[in-house]
Design a protein around this motif. Structure first.
Motif, PDB file in Angstrom:
ATOM      1  N   ASP A 126      12.789   3.676 -13.950  1.00 40.62           N
ATOM      2  CA  ASP A 126      12.726   3.938 -15.313  1.00 40.62           C
ATOM      3  C   ASP A 126      13.385   2.809 -16.040  1.00 40.62           C
ATOM      4  O   ASP A 126      14.079   1.910 -15.853  1.00 40.62           O
ATOM      5  CB  ASP A 126      13.696   5.301 -15.543  1.00 40.62           C
ATOM      6  CG  ASP A 126      13.158   6.330 -14.754  1.00 40.62           C
ATOM      7  OD1 ASP A 126      11.823   6.350 -14.637  1.00 40.62           O
ATOM      8  OD2 ASP A 126      13.864   7.545 -14.629  1.00 40.62           O
ATOM      9  N   VAL A 127      12.861   2.641 -17.529  1.00 42.26           N
ATOM     10  CA  VAL A 127      13.288   1.751 -18.213  1.00 42.26           C
ATOM     11  C   VAL A 127      15.040   1.865 -18.573  1.00 42.26           C
ATOM     12  O   VAL A 127      15.373   3.025 -18.817  1.00 42.26           O
ATOM     13  CB  VAL A 127      12.799   1.922 -19.654  1.00 42.26           C
ATOM     14  CG1 VAL A 127      13.557   0.833 -20.697  1.00 42.26           C
ATOM     15  CG2 VAL A 127      11.300   1.631 -19.722  1.00 42.26           C
ATOM     16  N   SER A 128      15.614   0.793 -18.350  1.00 43.07           N
ATOM     17  CA  SER A 128      17.119   0.929 -18.292  1.00 43.07           C
ATOM     18  C   SER A 128      17.836   0.067 -19.533  1.00 43.07           C
ATOM     19  O   SER A 128      17.189  -0.725 -20.159  1.00 43.07           O
ATOM     20  CB  SER A 128      17.667   0.257 -16.988  1.00 43.07           C
ATOM     21  OG  SER A 128      17.554  -1.050 -17.003  1.00 43.07           O
ATOM     22  N   GLN A 129      19.206   0.235 -19.569  1.00 44.79           N
ATOM     23  CA  GLN A 129      19.705  -0.446 -20.867  1.00 44.79           C
ATOM     24  C   GLN A 129      19.763  -2.118 -20.538  1.00 44.79           C
ATOM     25  O   GLN A 129      19.453  -2.944 -21.374  1.00 44.79           O
ATOM     26  CB  GLN A 129      21.089  -0.201 -20.760  1.00 44.79           C
ATOM     27  CG  GLN A 129      22.085  -0.639 -21.791  1.00 44.79           C
ATOM     28  CD  GLN A 129      23.374  -0.584 -21.864  1.00 44.79           C
ATOM     29  OE1 GLN A 129      23.694   0.582 -21.350  1.00 44.79           O
ATOM     30  NE2 GLN A 129      24.364  -1.146 -22.726  1.00 44.79           N
ATOM     31  N   GLY A 130      19.686  -2.323 -19.150  1.00 44.16           N
ATOM     32  CA  GLY A 130      19.492  -3.745 -19.041  1.00 44.16           C
ATOM     33  C   GLY A 130      18.152  -4.214 -19.215  1.00 44.16           C
ATOM     34  O   GLY A 130      18.127  -5.443 -19.771  1.00 44.16           O
TER      35      GLY A 130
END
Length: 606
Positions: A445-449
């Motif tokens: 999934d799309v992460s903060q990083g």
């Protein structure tokens, strides 16, 4: 006054550039940044009250202290028969744009600044501890704790500065604020575990920052260690070891047993010598914030990395939107210092507020100059983000206007196989004069990083058949990073190619307008069922689509065919009002049903 002080005094003024004229010249108002309505009216010599009235007549509520953007400044100028022009002005108005290094005047050798990165449990912390503990000698031994998140190591009389940052996200977050503080990245890979997802992610962040990389193959003392397999894996990622005919230094080490660490440090010094890192010890100090806190006893404290010049106790400085005077300066062992040379990390007190990691600091000759620079920086930051991501629409527009030739992408997919297939397909897109660069590509999934990297690299995130949480959507919106979601590969490739050609169609996205509760029901021979509604939030419109929820479950998707207030037709009904409505479907609504109004609108970037 000593010769070094005279030299430092002589370099103080030129470091900040010349001020440009700001005001009306030959019928053109020249300015270099945001300003309040009061400031603008004074510079134009016009009535502030009349200007406020003009805005009110257009439905805009503006006060004397309202910060005006470029559009509003232009509107005021045009209304007063003036042309306008914004000019870039690198002065104390925006000290963060002053160049840190200058090849013409930087002649003093400086220590390399190194960040250690790698996958969790591969020994990054153990290596940091190994280096740090070996730095404690003589009177500094005996349980001395590190006071700041940075430290220095001396090898044969030459120093190396290490930044103890919490991983690649902090590294890239600082870069997103303009703080390119690292000269070298040491990538730690465990010899018994090999390359892992976070290894690749750290490598991608280092490559995006265009920082040279040294590899430390750790845990070579463990059973099952296979350094050659690690080299083979890294060769597939573009890092070829020197003993394999490449140009990347790779060292076999055991941080736990302190084996090979000295050779690694000597390798860092060798690379630093090749980089020919120089500074000017005599100029006023300039650098970046590593971390900052609010201490109950000492007030605002910050760890600064002096990148160029020399910082002295008593110096006046601006840092981000704050200013101060260096009252107390200490190194990592809490030892007080009178001065700090380039590449030296120090903890200081004497700030007017708490800055954030990545904020630039600069020394000024007087307190008044430092205070003015900080004030103007604070004003410039209002309503702005230091660094924005990108959108395919903006890129497409930029290509059309001839301003943009490349697209940076971060690709997230449901599986590693899909991710690799997408990377290969994207790299095959060929548009003359333009280029696709996939900065990072993996599954998950799309992460903060991902968002931090996209913001720092002016990139678009492609999410293929993966979920983006509401928290990540909010963070992306705040960071002005676009997340494009796809589940059909040819549509993804078509959009990227269209963006490169400047022909991308607008993106439509769903917008929820509001909700209404069914309070009563009526029958009419001509139109059928009429629902008496109460708008609980937002609004209903006479042509909006609706979703009908019963006991929190979706039971119908349709659209409103008519909307009335009493006996009159209504275009829209707002929160707190009652209305009557009919829907397109022959469906029996019930009292207590919730109607959710929504529609499709063109996505607005930024």
């Amino acid at each position: 006054m000593s010769k070094s002080q005279q030299r430092r005094k002589a370099t103080m003024k030129p470091a900040f550039g010349k001020k440009q004229n700001v005001g009306v010249q030959n019928g053109t108002f020249i300015y270099n940044g945001p300003m309040t309505l009061d400031q603008l009216c004074k510079r134009l010599g016009i009535s502030a009250s009349d200007t406020i009235k003009n805005f009110l007549m257009k439905g805009k509520l503006i006060s004397l202290n309202t910060i005006l953007d470029d559009d509003l400044i232009g509107e005021v100028c045009i209304n007063n028969n003036l042309d306008f022009r914004k000019e870039s002005n690198i002065t104390s108005d925006d000290f963060t744009k002053v160049a840190i290094f200058d090849k013409a005047s930087d002649n003093d050798p400086r220590a390399p600044i190194v960040t250690i990165m790698g996958h969790v449990d591969h020994g990054k912390t153990t290596l940091i501890d190994c280096i740090r503990h070996s730095n404690i000698t003589g009177g500094e031994a005996g349980g001395i704790t590190q006071e700041i998140g940075a430290y220095q190591k001396a090898i044969n009389g030459k120093k190396i500065t290490f930044l103890d940052t919490p991983g690649h996200e902090a590294f890239t977050a600082m870069r997103s604020r303009g703080a390119s503080v690292t000269d070298i990245v040491v990538l730690v890979v465990a010899a018994d575990d090999g390359v892992k997802p976070q290894t690749i992610e750290a490598l991608d962040h280092a490559k995006a920052a265009k920082v040279p990389i040294i590899v430390a193959i750790n845990k070579c003392d463990k059973p099952g260690a296979n350094p050659e397999r690690v080299k083979q894996q890294l060769s597939g990622l573009g890092l070829l070891a020197e003993d394999w005919g490449g140009d990347t230094m790779m060292f076999n080490i055991s941080a736990k047993r302190n084996q090979g660490v000295d050779e690694l440090l000597e390798g860092i010094l060798t690379l630093a010598e090749m980089l020919d890192l120089k500074a000017n010890n005599a100029r006023p100090a300039v650098g970046s914030v590593i971390e900052a806190t609010l201490d109950k006893k000492e007030g605002a404290k910050a760890t600064l990395l002096v990148q160029n010049g020399t910082l002295h106790v008593g110096d006046f400085f601006a840092v981000g939107p704050y200013y101060g005077k260096v009252r107390r300066m200490t190194n990592e062992f809490n030892k007080q210092l009178k001065e700090a040379l380039p590449s030296t990390p120090v903890s200081i007190t004497g700030l007017s507020g708490v800055p954030v990691a990545g904020d630039r600091f600069m020394v000024f000759e007087t307190e008044a100059e430092a205070k003015e620079a900080a004030s103007k920086r604070a004003q410039a930051l209002i309503g702005q983000s230091n660094q924005n991501g990108a959108s395919l629409s903006d890129i497409s527009t930029g290509v059309t206007q001839g301003d943009i030739k490349n697209i940076n992408l971060i690709v997230k997919a449901d599986t590693e196989g899909t991710a690799e297939a997408l990377r290969d397909s994207l790299n095959k897109i060929h548009v003359e004069g333009a280029k696709v660069t996939v900065l990072h590509c993996n599954s998950g999934d799309v992460s903060q990083g991902d968002i931090v990297l996209a913001q720092a690299s002016h990139a678009v995130i492609i999410a293929f058949s993966v979920r983006t949480s509401s928290a990540m959507r909010d963070l992306a919106k705040e960071s002005k990073v676009e997340i494009r979601e796809y589940n059909i590969i040819y549509k993804l490739l078509e959009d990227v190619e269209a963006a490169l050609k400047g022909t991308l169609a607008p993106v439509m996205e769903e917008v929820v307008y509001g909700h209404a509760e069914v309070r009563s029901l009526f029958k009419a021979s001509k139109v059928g069922q009429i629902a008496g509604l109460y708008v609980t939030d937002g609004k209903l419109t006479n042509s909006c689509q609706i979703r009908v929820f019963r006991n929190q479950e979706l039971v119908l998707k349709t659209h409103i065919t008519s909307l009335k207030r009493f006996k009159d037709d209504a275009k829209e009904v707002l929160t707190g009002f009652e209305c009557g409505a009919t829907i397109a479907e022959n469906f029996a609504l019930q009292e207590g049903d919730i109607l959710e109004a929504f529609g499709l609108e063109e996505r607005k970037n930024g």
